[in-house]
Design an enzyme around this catalytic site. Structure first.
Site, short mmCIF file in Angstrom:
data_model
loop_
_atom_site.label_atom_id
_atom_site.label_comp_id
_atom_site.label_asym_id
_atom_site.label_seq_id
_atom_site.Cartn_x
_atom_site.Cartn_y
_atom_site.Cartn_z
CD GLU A 1 -5.18 -7.99 0.27
OE1 GLU A 1 -4.75 -8.26 1.36
OE2 GLU A 1 -4.96 -9.09 -0.55
CG HIS B 1 4.82 -5.63 4.22
ND1 HIS B 1 5.00 -6.30 3.31
CD2 HIS B 1 4.20 -5.71 5.17
CE1 HIS B 1 4.52 -7.43 4.14
NE2 HIS B 1 3.96 -7.04 5.14
#
Length: 326
Positions: free
Chosen positions: A60, A129
């Site tokens: 990321e 998540h």
């Protein structure tokens, strides 16, 4: 006009901008041939090629760093962070580099980047998540924060975000990707950033919400009117930063009572900031304290108990009754 769910509307927004502007690029983990973990980018690589829509390493920080570098070179990156809980590795690039680029360069450079990410509960997903991390973003000057609640807004807001010269954190609720279909124009259109929408008119209390919680708020408002004759006004914020405080104040001047609903944990979230601004600008119009309906101040729970953790229409109704009985 076509019938689209929110995922399809988001994909269509990217397609519109990829066609319109050769500087628009879409990248992230598995967004190319696979089409993203939720298939939001499905078919875009085949249509626009691997130079415009491409996969990145599973890093990321690299995704966000690449976006910053491309942004200052004149590109308009749409960078997907696969799940919201993965942004921690990218916070420096998102909130320090991209958000401050215009300021630290004296206006020489911009960061016209959209960081897309799914978030939100109710889908029984794994840890990291489903968190709601918008509170981190709205404390960061220089970045805009958008949370659509329906397909029409999702497409129009994403197009606006891609064209914006500032970085935008675009949060897509997992539980809304396939929740319902709605009429969405197939052509190019925009929804303005920083403008809330009154989705239900009312006169007795204002319910302020965003994302999935807009639908919970509407369900609560419908039940309140059906069972008690209470007419609740529901505001869909659509954008958390900048916040459309004018629409909120105008509603409170009419109803004199309000509650704010967020899925995130209660402390230091968007609701707290909204209530602070209400107190600064509309306190003399209030006949009761503004209450929050939010997740508990705990780590997001495992899937087996998340339904009890998430704010529900019943909890919203309880809060409305409290402010009306104050």
């Amino acid at each position: 006009m076509a019938q689209m769910n929110m995922k399809e509307a988001i994909r269509d927004a990217m397609r519109v901008e990829l066609k319109k502007d050769p500087n628009v690029l879409v990248f992230g983990e598995d967004v190319g041939k696979v089409g993203g973990v939720f298939r939001a980018t499905e078919g875009l690589q085949g249509e626009f090629g691997e130079d415009r829509v491409f996969d990145t390493p599973l890093a990321e920080s690299a995704i966000a760093g690449l976006a910053v570098g491309m942004g200052i070179q004149g590109f308009r990156p749409v960078a997907e962070i696969q799940f919201v809980g993965f942004i921690y590795e990218a916070l420096d690039q998102m909130f320090v580099q991209a958000a401050r680029m215009r300021y630290r360069s004296g206006g020489r450079y911009n960061s016209p980047i959209v960081f897309r990410t799914p978030f939100g509960g109710g889908v029984k997903a794994a840890e990291l998540h489903t968190d709601s991390l918008e509170g981190l973003a709205i404390q960061t000057p220089g970045i805009k924060v958008i949370v659509p609640s329906n397909p029409y807004d999702a497409k129009g807001l994403l197009i606006s975000a891609i064209r914006d010269n500032d970085p935008v954190f675009f949060m897509e609720h997992l539980n809304l990707y396939h929740a319902f279909r709605a009429d969405v124009p197939e052509e190019d259109y925009t929804v303005p950033i920083g403008k809330a929408n009154i989705v239900r008119e009312g006169s007795d209390v204002t319910i302020i919400a965003y994302g999935m919680m807009v639908h919970s708020a509407v369900k609560a408002a419908d039940e309140l009117e059906k069972t008690k004759g209470i007419k609740a006004e529901v505001i869909d914020l659509r954008t958390l930063l900048p916040l459309d405080i004018d629409t909120i104040v105008a509603s409170i001047q009419k109803t004199n009572r309000a509650i704010v609903v967020q899925e995130a944990q209660k402390t230091s979230g968007a609701a707290a900031e909204i209530i602070a601004q209400i107190n600064e600008k509309a306190i003399l119009h209030l006949e009761a304290p503004v209450l929050r309906v939010a997740g508990p101040d705990t780590v997001y729970p495992f899937a087996q108990i998340e339904d009890a953790w998430l704010p529900s229409p019943a909890r919203i109704i309880t809060a409305v009754n409290k402010v009306l009985e104050f």
